[in-house]
Design an enzyme around this catalytic site. Structure first.
Site, short mmCIF file in Angstrom:
data_model
loop_
_atom_site.label_atom_id
_atom_site.label_comp_id
_atom_site.label_asym_id
_atom_site.label_seq_id
_atom_site.Cartn_x
_atom_site.Cartn_y
_atom_site.Cartn_z
N LEU A 12 0.83 -1.21 0.00
CA LEU A 12 0.00 0.00 0.00
C LEU A 12 0.86 1.26 0.00
O LEU A 12 0.56 2.23 -0.70
CB LEU A 12 -0.95 -0.02 1.21
N ILE A 37 8.83 0.17 14.12
CA ILE A 37 7.77 0.73 14.98
C ILE A 37 7.62 -0.01 16.31
O ILE A 37 6.91 0.46 17.20
CB ILE A 37 6.41 0.83 14.25
N THR A 62 1.87 -8.82 8.26
CA THR A 62 0.69 -9.16 7.45
C THR A 62 0.61 -10.64 7.05
O THR A 62 -0.29 -11.01 6.29
CB THR A 62 0.66 -8.31 6.16
N THR A 101 -8.24 -4.16 9.20
CA THR A 101 -8.58 -5.25 8.28
C THR A 101 -10.00 -5.78 8.47
O THR A 101 -10.54 -5.73 9.58
CB THR A 101 -7.57 -6.41 8.49
N ASP A 102 -10.55 -6.33 7.38
CA ASP A 102 -11.83 -7.05 7.46
C ASP A 102 -11.71 -8.28 8.36
O ASP A 102 -12.72 -8.79 8.84
CB ASP A 102 -12.29 -7.47 6.06
N TYR A 125 -3.81 -13.05 13.47
CA TYR A 125 -3.59 -11.79 12.75
C TYR A 125 -4.74 -10.81 13.05
O TYR A 125 -4.51 -9.65 13.41
CB TYR A 125 -3.49 -12.07 11.24
N LYS A 129 -4.53 -7.15 14.96
CA LYS A 129 -4.96 -5.91 14.33
C LYS A 129 -6.05 -5.23 15.16
O LYS A 129 -6.11 -4.00 15.26
CB LYS A 129 -5.46 -6.17 12.90
N1 NAP Z 1 -2.64 -6.97 2.13
C1 NAP Z 1 -3.94 -7.10 2.39
O1 NAP Z 1 -4.67 -7.84 1.73
C2 NAP Z 1 -4.56 -6.31 3.52
C3 NAP Z 1 -5.91 -6.50 3.81
C4 NAP Z 1 -6.49 -5.79 4.86
C5 NAP Z 1 -5.73 -4.90 5.59
N2 NAP Z 1 -4.43 -4.73 5.29
C6 NAP Z 1 -3.66 -3.77 6.10
O2 NAP Z 1 -3.20 -2.74 5.25
C7 NAP Z 1 -1.94 -2.26 5.71
C8 NAP Z 1 -0.93 -2.29 4.59
O3 NAP Z 1 -0.79 -3.65 4.17
P1 NAP Z 1 0.21 -4.07 3.01
O4 NAP Z 1 -0.42 -5.18 2.27
O5 NAP Z 1 0.72 -2.88 2.29
O6 NAP Z 1 1.37 -4.72 3.89
P2 NAP Z 1 2.81 -5.24 3.44
O7 NAP Z 1 2.96 -5.19 1.96
O8 NAP Z 1 3.06 -6.52 4.16
O9 NAP Z 1 3.76 -4.11 4.02
C9 NAP Z 1 3.94 -3.96 5.39
C10 NAP Z 1 5.25 -3.26 5.60
O10 NAP Z 1 5.47 -3.14 7.00
C11 NAP Z 1 6.83 -3.32 7.24
N3 NAP Z 1 7.07 -3.72 8.63
C12 NAP Z 1 6.88 -4.93 9.21
N4 NAP Z 1 7.25 -4.88 10.50
C13 NAP Z 1 7.69 -3.62 10.73
C14 NAP Z 1 8.20 -2.94 11.86
N5 NAP Z 1 8.36 -3.57 13.03
N6 NAP Z 1 8.54 -1.63 11.74
C15 NAP Z 1 8.39 -0.98 10.56
N7 NAP Z 1 7.93 -1.57 9.45
C16 NAP Z 1 7.57 -2.86 9.54
C17 NAP Z 1 7.25 -4.40 6.27
O11 NAP Z 1 8.64 -4.28 6.11
P3 NAP Z 1 9.51 -5.45 5.39
O12 NAP Z 1 9.24 -5.21 3.93
O13 NAP Z 1 10.90 -5.11 5.78
O14 NAP Z 1 8.99 -6.72 5.91
C18 NAP Z 1 6.44 -4.03 5.02
O15 NAP Z 1 7.18 -3.18 4.18
C19 NAP Z 1 -1.59 -3.13 6.92
O16 NAP Z 1 -1.98 -2.46 8.09
C20 NAP Z 1 -2.43 -4.36 6.74
O17 NAP Z 1 -2.72 -4.99 7.98
C21 NAP Z 1 -3.81 -5.40 4.29
#
Ligand code: NAP
Length: 297
Positions: A12, A37, A62, A101-102, A125, A129
């Site tokens: 995202l 974080i 995630t 998240t849903d 998970y 969240k």
């Molecule tokens: N993907 C989905 O389908 C989905 C659905 C519903 C909600 N969401 C929510 O939407 C948001 C964005 O999701 P996304 O899919 O973009 O996630 P993502 O691609 O997994 O990206 C998450 C990022 O967080 C970083 N991260 C992990 N641990 C960390 C820490 N301790 N400190 C700082 N950074 C850290 C990761 O770094 P690394 O690259 O180094 O691991 C990664 O770059 C999240 O809150 C997720 O829960 C996602």
């Protein structure tokens, strides 16, 4: 507006950060290597130093299945990490934007989950969240919690890209591609969600909002649409989630009610089918390894 964005390498964040810059905002987008974080002191220092108007937390643990075995780690990032950011944002008077998240919902509903529907996560998970949402509400008076679902987009592993990789592989082998058909949600293009986030911030929306593309689908329906749009002719077979046993349970129905979003923006978001067509027309980033055939959220 000056934003501090965490998790800058994520799916995202890769869409949101450039769009926020295009909106004319000053953006500090920091990957995990620049700000972990889970480190409270590092978070407080970074926020005190940059004094942003908004902290947008796109960092998260995630991996839905891995969270079952690593619940403490998932909570350290998704709950405690979000809490540190909310505390720091409150101290400098910034709005705290938290993605959720849903999967905070239990999946037993037959109509879309409203923002005030009782959460009842079925996996670790989702529980981590939900704790993140609670920490943000407790610690930051000015917050925006955005629950979203079933993300696909460029720049990281996601279900749509995986289906295209697997579709080509199964077509070559002559085997049917089997995809889960008994879980429903709202597929969401990261570009659409990034546009929604910019619009919500421009309008100073606060509280909890559901944000996704319009329409709903099963993983099977989403895969079939993606394969058709990409011109990959492979035979497909709908299956139940129980045929793909995974460490984490998934909710059977996690469609989010979008009424609050529509009220806030004065319009419905684009349908996932048109978003998917635009995404695939724009070309997808197929460098990432496939995610499991049931998808993530
Ligand atoms: N993907 C989905 O389908 C989905 C659905 C519903 C909600 N969401 C929510 O939407 C948001 C964005 O999701 P996304 O899919 O973009 O996630 P993502 O691609 O997994 O990206 C998450 C990022 O967080 C970083 N991260 C992990 N641990 C960390 C820490 N301790 N400190 C700082 N950074 C850290 C990761 O770094 P690394 O690259 O180094 O691991 C990664 O770059 C999240 O809150 C997720 O829960 C996602």
């Amino acid at each position: 507006m000056h934003l501090l964005i965490t998790g800058a390498s994520g799916l995202l964040a890769r869409e949101f950060a450039p769009l926020a810059r295009q909106a004319g905002w000053r953006v500090d987008a920091v990957p995990r290597s620049g700000l972990d974080i889970t480190d409270r002191e590092a978070v407080m220092t970074a926020v005190r130093r940059t004094k942003p108007d908004g902290v947008v937390n796109l960092a998260a643990f995630t991996d839905v299945d891995r969270a079952e075995a690593e619940f403490a780690r998932a909570c350290a990032v998704n709950a405690e990490g979000a809490g540190h950011l909310a505390e720091a944002a409150a101290e400098v008077g910034a709005v705290m934007v938290q993605l959720s998240t849903d999967y905070v919902f239990g999946g037993e509903a037959a109509v879309p989950y409203r923002i005030d529907s009782p959460p009842d996560p079925v996996n670790c998970y989702g529980r981590s969240k939900l704790r993140g949402e609670i920490a943000v509400r407790e610690r930051s008076p000015h917050h925006l919690i955005v629950r979203t679902s079933w993300l696909f987009g460029a720049g990281g592993p996601n279900f749509v890209d995986s289906m295209l990789v697997l579709g080509r592989r199964f077509r070559q082998r002559g085997d049917p591609l089997r995809v889960v058909d008994d879980q429903r949600g709202r597929p969401t293009w990261t570009r659409s969600l990034a546009e929604i986030l910019v619009a919500l911030l421009e309008r100073d929306v606060r509280g909890t909002v559901h944000a996704s593309n319009d329409g709903d689908a099963s993983w099977y329906e989403l895969a079939r649409a993606a394969l058709r749009l990409a011109g990959i002719q492979v035979s497909m077979e709908p299956v139940t989630g129980s045929e793909f046993p995974r460490p984490a349970r998934r909710p059977g129905y996690s469609v989010l009610d979008l009424t609050c979003l529509e009220e806030a923006l004065g319009r419905r978001p684009p349908h996932w089918r048109s978003a998917l067509a635009r995404y695939l027309g724009a070309g997808s980033g197929l460098a990432s390894p496939p995610v499991p055939q049931g998808g993530e959220s």
